[in-house]
Design a protein around this motif. Structure first.
Motif, mmCIF file in Angstrom:
data_model
loop_
_atom_site.group_PDB
_atom_site.id
_atom_site.type_symbol
_atom_site.label_atom_id
_atom_site.label_comp_id
_atom_site.label_asym_id
_atom_site.label_seq_id
_atom_site.Cartn_x
_atom_site.Cartn_y
_atom_site.Cartn_z
ATOM 1 N N PRO A 1 0.843 -1.198 0.000
ATOM 2 C CA PRO A 1 0.000 0.000 0.000
ATOM 3 C C PRO A 1 0.878 1.248 0.000
ATOM 4 O O PRO A 1 1.979 1.235 0.548
ATOM 5 C CB PRO A 1 -0.793 -0.094 1.313
ATOM 6 N N THR A 2 0.387 2.298 -0.620
ATOM 7 C CA THR A 2 1.126 3.553 -0.615
ATOM 8 C C THR A 2 0.151 4.683 -0.333
ATOM 9 O O THR A 2 -1.013 4.620 -0.726
ATOM 10 C CB THR A 2 1.847 3.798 -1.952
ATOM 11 N N SER A 3 0.648 5.679 0.370
ATOM 12 C CA SER A 3 -0.199 6.844 0.630
ATOM 13 C C SER A 3 0.042 7.906 -0.438
ATOM 14 O O SER A 3 -0.595 8.947 -0.453
ATOM 15 C CB SER A 3 0.108 7.412 2.011
ATOM 16 N N GLU A 4 0.975 7.611 -1.344
ATOM 17 C CA GLU A 4 1.297 8.578 -2.384
ATOM 18 C C GLU A 4 0.120 8.720 -3.349
ATOM 19 O O GLU A 4 -0.443 7.727 -3.805
ATOM 20 C CB GLU A 4 2.542 8.119 -3.143
ATOM 21 N N ARG A 5 -0.251 9.941 -3.634
ATOM 22 C CA ARG A 5 -1.346 10.194 -4.552
ATOM 23 C C ARG A 5 -0.919 11.208 -5.589
ATOM 24 O O ARG A 5 -0.082 12.062 -5.317
ATOM 25 C CB ARG A 5 -2.571 10.730 -3.801
ATOM 26 N N GLU A 6 -1.496 11.092 -6.768
ATOM 27 C CA GLU A 6 -1.152 12.062 -7.800
ATOM 28 C C GLU A 6 -2.431 12.591 -8.429
ATOM 29 O O GLU A 6 -3.463 11.936 -8.432
ATOM 30 C CB GLU A 6 -0.183 11.409 -8.805
ATOM 31 N N ASP A 7 -2.316 13.807 -8.938
ATOM 32 C CA ASP A 7 -3.411 14.458 -9.636
ATOM 33 C C ASP A 7 -3.796 13.607 -10.853
ATOM 34 O O ASP A 7 -2.927 13.214 -11.624
ATOM 35 C CB ASP A 7 -2.898 15.849 -10.069
ATOM 36 N N PRO A 8 -5.080 13.290 -11.050
ATOM 37 C CA PRO A 8 -5.448 12.459 -12.201
ATOM 38 C C PRO A 8 -5.363 13.187 -13.540
ATOM 39 O O PRO A 8 -5.429 12.537 -14.589
ATOM 40 C CB PRO A 8 -6.895 12.051 -11.899
ATOM 41 N N ARG A 9 -5.203 14.511 -13.538
ATOM 42 C CA ARG A 9 -5.224 15.249 -14.807
ATOM 43 C C ARG A 9 -4.020 14.975 -15.703
ATOM 44 O O ARG A 9 -4.195 14.799 -16.908
ATOM 45 C CB ARG A 9 -5.367 16.753 -14.544
ATOM 46 N N PRO A 10 -2.777 14.927 -15.165
ATOM 47 C CA PRO A 10 -1.647 14.652 -16.073
ATOM 48 C C PRO A 10 -1.765 13.325 -16.813
ATOM 49 O O PRO A 10 -1.604 13.305 -18.045
ATOM 50 C CB PRO A 10 -0.432 14.715 -15.147
ATOM 51 N N PRO A 11 -2.067 12.197 -16.130
ATOM 52 C CA PRO A 11 -2.187 10.951 -16.905
ATOM 53 C C PRO A 11 -3.350 10.971 -17.896
ATOM 54 O O PRO A 11 -3.258 10.358 -18.970
ATOM 55 C CB PRO A 11 -2.382 9.866 -15.846
ATOM 56 N N ARG A 12 -4.394 11.707 -17.565
ATOM 57 C CA ARG A 12 -5.515 11.792 -18.508
ATOM 58 C C ARG A 12 -5.107 12.559 -19.765
ATOM 59 O O ARG A 12 -5.483 12.190 -20.884
ATOM 60 C CB ARG A 12 -6.698 12.482 -17.827
ATOM 61 N N PHE A 13 -4.343 13.624 -19.555
ATOM 62 C CA PHE A 13 -3.816 14.378 -20.704
ATOM 63 C C PHE A 13 -3.006 13.444 -21.607
ATOM 64 O O PHE A 13 -3.135 13.480 -22.839
ATOM 65 C CB PHE A 13 -2.951 15.532 -20.189
ATOM 66 N N ALA A 14 -2.193 12.585 -20.996
ATOM 67 C CA ALA A 14 -1.380 11.638 -21.770
ATOM 68 C C ALA A 14 -2.272 10.681 -22.567
ATOM 69 O O ALA A 14 -1.951 10.326 -23.710
ATOM 70 C CB ALA A 14 -0.449 10.863 -20.847
ATOM 71 N N GLN A 15 -3.404 10.276 -21.972
ATOM 72 C CA GLN A 15 -4.335 9.398 -22.691
ATOM 73 C C GLN A 15 -4.903 10.107 -23.916
ATOM 74 O O GLN A 15 -5.069 9.499 -24.976
ATOM 75 C CB GLN A 15 -5.486 8.977 -21.761
#
Lengths: 144, 168
Positions: A72-86
């Protein structure tokens, strides 16, 4: 910052899946089979572009079968950058599919190659397409 | 692929394609490694120091010793981490300011400093002159070393800016 951050390993896993699919596309060369493989890649990118990387098929596979096996990780990232890549992946592979269907066979491996480089660098080194392309896009729009 | 008069046997063709794919991956990995390694170091600015950035142009007060101007974007996954590193580094050093700006709101600075990717960090000296810059992921030690280099050489290198100067 955003209320719903996503596990940053999800998009990386998805990129590895896409890289595998794009390698298969390239191994098929140019022709109906390669165009079909690239169309599958474009479809997967379209799902990710519409729903975010976590809502893509590879994102759901990650959440269902991969993530439970990882620490498990508590690290979280904004979903917008990977969506832009999609979205960028969809544009590249979609263009390849359209040109391939129109009879320009060479466009299929070219598009697959470009998308593969981005997906591979993302999976292997955490390459962030939104970091590299957003400013360039803005500058082009700004000049126009 | 061009249609050949005598096509290669399928297996040979497959091996060729596999070799090309492997070469593509190797070249892209090496290129990426070389480019990011170069970009991730603070390097001296090529701009000469005459074009100072004023607090007014920045839209935020300059640090009395140094200012870290970070250009970010919503599509940039590295930016929030770099912002956290820089704001805590700036908070621990007196006279150092961290200012994070959105590229879409500051196309003037993007054009002026030739910014190509996010995050790009511009390190300004006490006068608002561009001392050095980097882009990409960043740790606090790297930031501190760069700030130290600027503040050490921040002696009266230039005459004090007069009012209304530093127009491009």
């Amino acid at each position: 910052m955003t209320e719903t951050g996503i596990d940053p390993r999800g998009p990386r896993f998805g990129a590895a899946v896409m890289a595998g699919l794009l390698v298969v596309t390239l191994l098929l060369g140019a022709g109906p089979a390669a165009t079909a493989a690239l169309a599958v890649a474009a479809l997967l990118f379209a799902l990710g572009a519409a729903r975010g990387a976590q809502g893509s098929l590879q994102g759901m596979v990650f959440a269902r079968w991969v993530r439970p096996r990882l620490r498990p990780t508590s690290e979280r990232e904004d979903p917008r950058p990977p969506r832009f890549a999609q979205v960028v992946g969809l544009v590249i592979t979609g263009t390849g599919v359209v040109l391939g269907v129109l009879g320009l066979d060479a466009a299929v491996p070219v598009a697959a190659g470009v998308a593969l480089v981005a997906a591979f660098l993302n999976a292997a080194f955490g390459f962030c397409l939104g970091c590299e392309m957003y400013v360039l896009g803005r500058r082009v729009l700004h000049r126009a | 692929m061009a249609r050949r008069p005598t096509p290669l046997p399928p297996t040979v063709d497959l091996v060729t394609r596999a070799a090309l794919v492997a070469a593509l991956l190797l070249v892209s990995a090496l290129t990426w490694w070389a480019l990011t390694r170069r970009a991730s170091r603070f390097r001296p600015a090529r701009h000469d120091g005459r074009a100072l950035l004023t607090a007014q142009q920045l839209g935020s007060p300059l640090g009395t010793r140094a200012t870290l101007v970070q250009l970010s974007a919503a599509t940039c996954s590295t930016c929030p981490r770099v912002a956290a590193v820089l704001s805590s580094t700036a908070a621990s050093l007196p006279g150092v300011q961290h200012v994070e700006l959105r590229v879409e709101e500051r196309m003037d600075l993007v054009e002026r400093y030739g910014v190509l990717r996010t995050p790009t960090v511009l390190l300004l000296d006490a006068d608002g002159g561009l001392a050095s810059r980097m882009s990409g992921p960043l740790d606090s030690d790297t930031a501190r070393t760069a700030i130290d280099a600027v503040t050490r050489t921040a002696a009266p290198r230039r005459t004090a800016p007069t009012a209304g100067e530093s127009l491009d």
